[in-house]
Structures are given as structure tokens and as C-alpha cells.
Design a protein around this motif. Structure first.
Motif, PDB file in Angstrom:
ATOM      1  N   UNK A  93       0.832  -1.197   0.000  1.00 11.00           N
ATOM      2  CA  UNK A  93       0.000   0.000   0.000  1.00 11.00           C
ATOM      3  C   UNK A  93       0.870   1.253   0.000  1.00 11.00           C
ATOM      4  N   UNK A  94       1.904   1.279   0.838  1.00 13.28           N
ATOM      5  CA  UNK A  94       2.783   2.442   0.897  1.00 13.28           C
ATOM      6  C   UNK A  94       3.491   2.694  -0.420  1.00 13.28           C
ATOM      7  N   UNK A  95       3.997   1.624  -1.066  1.00 12.44           N
ATOM      8  CA  UNK A  95       4.656   1.780  -2.365  1.00 12.44           C
ATOM      9  C   UNK A  95       3.661   2.282  -3.406  1.00 12.44           C
ATOM     10  N   UNK A  96       2.445   1.764  -3.356  1.00 12.75           N
ATOM     11  CA  UNK A  96       1.423   2.218  -4.305  1.00 12.75           C
ATOM     12  C   UNK A  96       1.097   3.684  -4.130  1.00 12.75           C
ATOM     13  N   UNK A  97       0.984   4.134  -2.884  1.00 13.99           N
ATOM     14  CA  UNK A  97       0.713   5.545  -2.617  1.00 13.99           C
ATOM     15  C   UNK A  97       1.829   6.418  -3.185  1.00 13.99           C
ATOM     16  N   UNK A  98       3.076   5.966  -3.005  1.00 14.07           N
ATOM     17  CA  UNK A  98       4.195   6.731  -3.538  1.00 14.07           C
ATOM     18  C   UNK A  98       4.173   6.825  -5.053  1.00 14.07           C
ATOM     19  N   UNK A  99       3.869   5.719  -5.731  1.00 12.55           N
ATOM     20  CA  UNK A  99       3.841   5.728  -7.192  1.00 12.55           C
ATOM     21  C   UNK A  99       2.715   6.613  -7.721  1.00 12.55           C
TER      22      UNK A  99
END
Length: 312
Positions: free
Chosen positions: A132-138
């Protein structure tokens, strides 16, 4: 057990889709101060709650003084203060960075909830949060590219308001979920209506005070330069984002572990991005699409972790 998990996830999805609408309203009404957006939305919520309260009057009459105190606390922090801060942040700093800051909510809430209650093993929780955190960053790579250079003090003030909104909306779902689980006989619909009733006097006072003291120069009383659009949006947010969204979230909070329901606020983040792209008539770039896919993958991983723990 499996059916309850599925129902909880669907309720959280519905709440997120409805809550995402509130990120678009400040952009649709740029000439309106954040105070009138916040107080207008929750004045509509309170007025919509009145006929619902009459229908549910027997259940509401059973609420104790402690229940009403908690409803007022939740209304003040999770409704009024949260949306005042959010609308202010979006208008001062544009949508990208406030959306990024608020977008960290699924991770922040899940971490805090699990640290307190230890409902999920960390080895099961952290991979989902990482996705989820990586997705938010992308997703926010595309949004952050839209930031205007040299935004100055207004930009910094917008960031502070966004952090205030993050604080309010971190406290609200954790406290609300705990209260519901401590009061098993409290119905989701009854509790949503009670929060609407608690919000009404706060929103009415704020709306009248804004018009009397702090309205913009030349503001057309009482509903501003676009009264029809303003009233329609306030009613839509009051009914769908506030009452129905709260009802669905109450149901999800009762059915799901706090660490999982915290992660499912990612549906609100996804909806906010999707509605923003639709409003701008803009196609998400490949990193944004990949980010959305990772956020959904994180949700799937989180639900799978709960299923494994429960043996369903």
C-alpha cells in the motif's frame, strides 16, 4: 466468519467510494472558503439526520449520556475539524500534496491500531502495508509533478492543514471502532444518525458565524456565487459521504479487526485519485496505474492475512 469478513470489506469499499467525493468538492467550488464548505456539508448532514432520527427514535432514546458525549467528540474531530483542515489544505496547496499526506492514513492507522491491540501478526501485516505504501508513492509521482513552483507561505500553511487533517482522521476511525466494539448493541445506522445530530449544532453555529464575521468580500448571502451547485454538492456530501459513508464504515468497523479496517481506508485514497482524474478529464500515467494496482494488491494481501489467522 468468512461471510462477515467479506461483508466488512464491501462496507469499507462503499464508504471509501463515498468519502472520495469530498476531495473533489473544493475544486468544484474554488470561490468558496473552506469554512463554508465544511460547515455546509455538515449542516446538510445534520438536517438529513433529523427525519432519520424520528424513524430511529426508539433506539436513540436508549443512548446514554456517555454515548452522546462520544458522538459530539467524534463529530467535532472527525467531521468538522477534519474537513475544515482538508478543504483548507486543498485550496492553499492544491490537491497533490494534501492528498499524499492524507493518503498515508491506511498505513498510519493500521500501524497504530495493531500496536495497541495486536490483532494481526506483524509478519502478516507489514507486507500488505508495504504494498500500500509503495502504491501511494507511485500514484503521487504524477500528482506531485503538478505542484506549482514557488508556492510560498500559502503552500506551507496548506501542508500544516493537511497534517491537521491527518491527525483528526487518524484519531476518528480508531476511537469510533473501539467504541462500537465496546457497545455491541449499538446499531451502525443509529450511531451514524447520532453523529449527524451531534454535528448539527456545531455546523449551524459555524455556518452562521462564518456568514456574520468571516465571509469573503462580496459574498452573495446566504449560498454564495453558485448557489445551485453549492446546495447540490452540500446535500450530496451530507447524504452520501457523511451519513451513508459513516453507516457503512460503522458496519465495517464492527466486523473487521482494527488493523485491517485501517488499511481499507485506502479505498478512500483510490477513490479520491480516480475522481480527481475524472474531474480533470486526464488519464493516469503508467506509474499512477501501477500504484493503484499495488494499493489494491495490498488490500488483497491484508484480507488474505486475516483469513489465514481466522482459518477461513
Amino acid at each position: 466468519m468468512k461471510q462477515a469478513l467479506g461483508t466488512g470489506v464491501l462496507c469499507a469499499l462503499g464508504a471509501g467510494l463515498l468519502w472520495g467525493l469530498v476531495f473533489v468538492a473544493p475544486r468544484m467550488l474554488p470561490d468558496y472558503p473552506p469554512t463554508l464548505l465544511a460547515f455546509g456539508r455538515y449542516l446538510a448532514f445534520g438536517l438529513i439526520a433529523l427525519p432519520l432520527a424520528w424513524r430511529d427514535r426508539a433506539a436513540l432514546a436508549r443512548l446514554r449520556a456517555a454515548d452522546w458525549r462520544m458522538a459530539f467528540e467524534l463529530a467535532l474531530a472527525g467531521n468538522i475539524l477534519y474537513y475544515l483542515c482538508l478543504a483548507s489544505a486543498i485550496q492553499l496547496a492544491d490537491a497533490p500534496l494534501p492528498t499524499l499526506i492524507i493518503g498515508t492514513l491506511p498505513v498510519v492507522i493500521a500501524l497504530l491500531s495493531n500496536a495497541r491491540d495486536a490483532t494481526l501478526p506483524w509478519r502478516s501485516l507489514l507486507p500488505a502495508l508495504g504494498l500500500i505504501g509503495l502504491g501511494i508513492g507511485l500514484v503521487n509521482q504524477q500528482e506531485l509533478a503538478r505542484l506549482a513552483p514557488g508556492a510560498g507561505r500559502h503552500y506551507g500553511l496548506g501542508v500544516l492543514f493537511a497534517l491537521g487533517a491527518l491527525l483528526c482522521w487518524t484519531w476518528y476511525p480508531i476511537r469510533n471502532a473501539r467504541w462500537l466494539k465496546q457497545h455491541a448493541t449499538l446499531g451502525s445506522s443509529t450511531w451514524a444518525t447520532a453523529q449527524g445530530l451531534a454535528t448539527l449544532p456545531l455546523a449551524l453555529f459555524g455556518f452562521v458565524a462564518t456568514l456574520a464575521v468571516a465571509r469573503p468580500a462580496g459574498y452573495a448571502l446566504p449560498f454564495g456565487p453558485q448557489p445551485q451547485r453549492y446546495l447540490m454538492l452540500m446535500l450530496a456530501m451530507g447524504l452520501f459521504a457523511s451519513w451513508l459513508g459513516t453507516l457503512l464504515w460503522n458496519r465495517a468497523s464492527r466486523l473487521l479487526p482494527a488493523a485491517l479496517s485501517g488499511q481499507l481506508i485506502v479505498f478512500e485514497t483510490l477513490a479520491a485519485f480516480a475522481y480527481a482524474f475524472l474531474w480533470r478529464a486526464e488519464m493516469p500515467a503508467l506509474p499512477a496505474l501501477a500504484g493503484m494496482a499495488l494499493m489494491l494488491a495490498g488490500v488483497v494481501a491484508a484480507v488474505w492475512a486475516v483469513q489465514r489467522q481466522r482459518g477461513v
